[in-house]
Scaffold this active site. Structure first.
Site, PDB file in Angstrom:
ATOM      1  N   GLU A   1       3.304  -0.304  -7.566  1.00 26.56           N
ATOM      2  CA  GLU A   1       2.069   0.182  -8.205  1.00 26.56           C
ATOM      3  C   GLU A   1       2.287   1.598  -8.705  1.00 26.56           C
ATOM      4  O   GLU A   1       2.904   2.392  -7.980  1.00 26.56           O
ATOM      5  CB  GLU A   1       0.911   0.191  -7.203  1.00 26.56           C
ATOM      6  CG  GLU A   1       0.518  -1.193  -6.748  1.00 26.56           C
ATOM      7  CD  GLU A   1      -0.719  -1.163  -5.848  1.00 26.56           C
ATOM      8  OE1 GLU A   1      -1.376  -0.110  -5.747  1.00 26.56           O
ATOM      9  OE2 GLU A   1      -1.021  -2.198  -5.260  1.00 26.56           O
TER      10      GLU A   1
ATOM     11  N   HIS B   1      -5.426  -2.875  -8.567  1.00 24.42           N
ATOM     12  CA  HIS B   1      -5.828  -2.056  -7.408  1.00 24.42           C
ATOM     13  C   HIS B   1      -7.150  -1.322  -7.663  1.00 24.42           C
ATOM     14  O   HIS B   1      -7.189  -0.088  -7.710  1.00 24.42           O
ATOM     15  CB  HIS B   1      -4.718  -1.065  -7.030  1.00 24.42           C
ATOM     16  CG  HIS B   1      -4.868  -0.537  -5.626  1.00 24.42           C
ATOM     17  ND1 HIS B   1      -3.804  -0.194  -4.842  1.00 24.42           N
ATOM     18  CD2 HIS B   1      -5.963  -0.288  -4.860  1.00 24.42           C
ATOM     19  CE1 HIS B   1      -4.229   0.249  -3.671  1.00 24.42           C
ATOM     20  NE2 HIS B   1      -5.553   0.198  -3.658  1.00 24.42           N
TER      21      HIS B   1
ATOM     22  N   ARG C   1      -2.986  -4.129   0.929  1.00 21.60           N
ATOM     23  CA  ARG C   1      -1.818  -3.404   0.431  1.00 21.60           C
ATOM     24  C   ARG C   1      -0.760  -4.421   0.008  1.00 21.60           C
ATOM     25  O   ARG C   1      -0.539  -5.433   0.682  1.00 21.60           O
ATOM     26  CB  ARG C   1      -1.231  -2.503   1.517  1.00 21.60           C
ATOM     27  CG  ARG C   1      -2.000  -1.199   1.747  1.00 21.60           C
ATOM     28  CD  ARG C   1      -1.905  -0.238   0.556  1.00 21.60           C
ATOM     29  NE  ARG C   1      -2.556   1.036   0.786  1.00 21.60           N
ATOM     30  CZ  ARG C   1      -3.800   1.319   0.410  1.00 21.60           C
ATOM     31  NH1 ARG C   1      -4.541   0.419  -0.207  1.00 21.60           N
ATOM     32  NH2 ARG C   1      -4.311   2.536   0.627  1.00 21.60           N
TER      33      ARG C   1
HETATM   34  C1  DGY Z   1      -7.936   2.860  -0.230  1.00 22.33           C
HETATM   35  O1  DGY Z   1      -8.928   3.589  -0.072  1.00 22.33           O
HETATM   36  O2  DGY Z   1      -7.072   2.727   0.623  1.00 22.33           O
HETATM   37  C2  DGY Z   1      -7.835   2.155  -1.537  1.00 22.33           C
HETATM   38  O3  DGY Z   1      -6.779   1.288  -1.546  1.00 22.33           O
HETATM   39  C3  DGY Z   1      -7.727   3.145  -2.685  1.00 22.33           C
HETATM   40  O4  DGY Z   1      -6.750   4.057  -2.418  1.00 22.33           O
END
Ligand code: DGY
Length: 323
Positions: A271, A289, A242
């Site tokens: 994002e 991402h 993240r």
């Molecule tokens: C997750 O599954 O947490 C990925 O980052 C996609 O949202």
């Protein structure tokens, strides 16, 4: 025949997942894949029994307070659930689930891509060839960092961290890790992994730091100027977890000064969009991402979210309940 539960779906999902949703639920799909405003999303949730959001649909305490009484479950299409205020959900008796396991391989693949992209200057090279700016070749040209045999420090040895460690081993990397819980002796042995009880111990000991922990109040801004100072000169940072784990201004400082050789990032503070200041630097390899974005994994995430909904509406405990 009893009425099918109504499920409000945040984003457009893979065909096979939507087909199963339509078969088993009264599904409110997002055919245009539009990012809903909070009000639009709340309107879609009126009278729904459950929600199937992605990390792009934010369930802050304020949103949770405005959810209609009918909503009893939030079955996330994501492993991360930092977009959901789980305490607020708990206090309203709303069940929350996620989709662990099924995206570990895909995410570790992207982490390896970010690692190599950063180490071998992939963005810089790609742009040079595309733009017709490739004019020379010499032994001094586009020299990067060799990864084979180097030390990797994994921050967060959960499901994705474990796969990353195994992939790193295939490149003869020495695995070091920091995690709340230590692995079993057998697991450590299998990975040849060295445990560090703190980041203070891990960061100076490794050539690559790869982040695989969730965002929590404790990990938000984890990689800050002090942490970058603790890293080895010329080290590489990889983040596929993240964006909130990194203080991006501090990272820019560490990259500009040459303290870090490069960074490979799939996630950002902002994002979608990313950070234009990061984009100015050649020594960052960036992706939008897409850690879990493979055909196989996107189907598997949908099935996992549906399994959780199925269990809940059958009166059973969903396998991936997080709140
Ligand atoms: C997750 O599954 O947490 C990925 O980052 C996609 O949202």
């Amino acid at each position: 025949m009893s009425k099918k539960p109504v499920i409000a779906v945040g984003r457009k999902l893979p065909k096979a997942v939507e087909a199963r949703l339509k078969r088993d639920y009264d599904a409110r799909l997002n055919a245009e894949d539009r990012l809903y405003s909070t009000d639009e999303w709340l309107a879609l949730l009126q009278g729904a029994d459950g929600a199937l959001p992605c990390h792009s649909e934010i369930f802050s305490a304020e949103v949770v307070a405005r959810l209609p009484e009918s909503v009893r479950i939030i079955a996330n299409y994501s492993v991360g659930y930092d977009h959901v205020d789980t305490a607020a959900c708990k206090s309203r008796g709303i069940v929350v689930t996620n989709t662990p396991d099924v995206l570990s391989d895909a995410t570790a693949e992207i982490a390896m891509l970010c690692l190599f992209g950063a180490a071998r200057r992939a963005s810089e090279g790609d742009r040079m060839v595309r733009d017709g700016r490739w004019k020379v070749w010499s032994p001094d040209f586009m020299v990067g960092v060799q990864i084979t045999g180097k030390r990797i420090g994994i921050v967060g040895m959960g499901r994705v961290g474990l796969v990353m460690a195994a992939r790193a081993r295939a490149f003869d990397m020495e695995v070091h890790y920091y995690n709340r819980n230590r692995l079993s002796e057998d697991q450590e042995k299998a990975l040849g992994a060295t445990y560090h009880a703190s980041l203070d111990s891990l960061l100076p000991a490794v050539d690559v730091v790869s982040l695989h922990c969730p965002t929590t109040p404790e990990t938000r801004g984890l990689m800050n100027a002090d942490r970058f100072r603790q890293m080895r000169d010329g080290a590489i940072l990889v983040n596929t977890a993240r964006g909130a784990l990194i203080d991006e201004a501090a990272l820019i400082g560490a990259l500009k000064s040459g303290k870090l050789f490069a960074a490979g990032l799939d996630v950002f503070n902002t994002e979608p969009g990313g950070n234009p200041a990061l984009a100015e630097l050649d020594n960052i390899f960036m992706l939008p991402h897409i850690g879990s974005a493979t055909f196989d994994t996107r189907d598997a995430m949908g099935y996992r979210a549906l399994d959780n909904l199925d269990a809940f509406f059958a009166g059973k405990e969903p396998r991936d309940r997080v709140a």
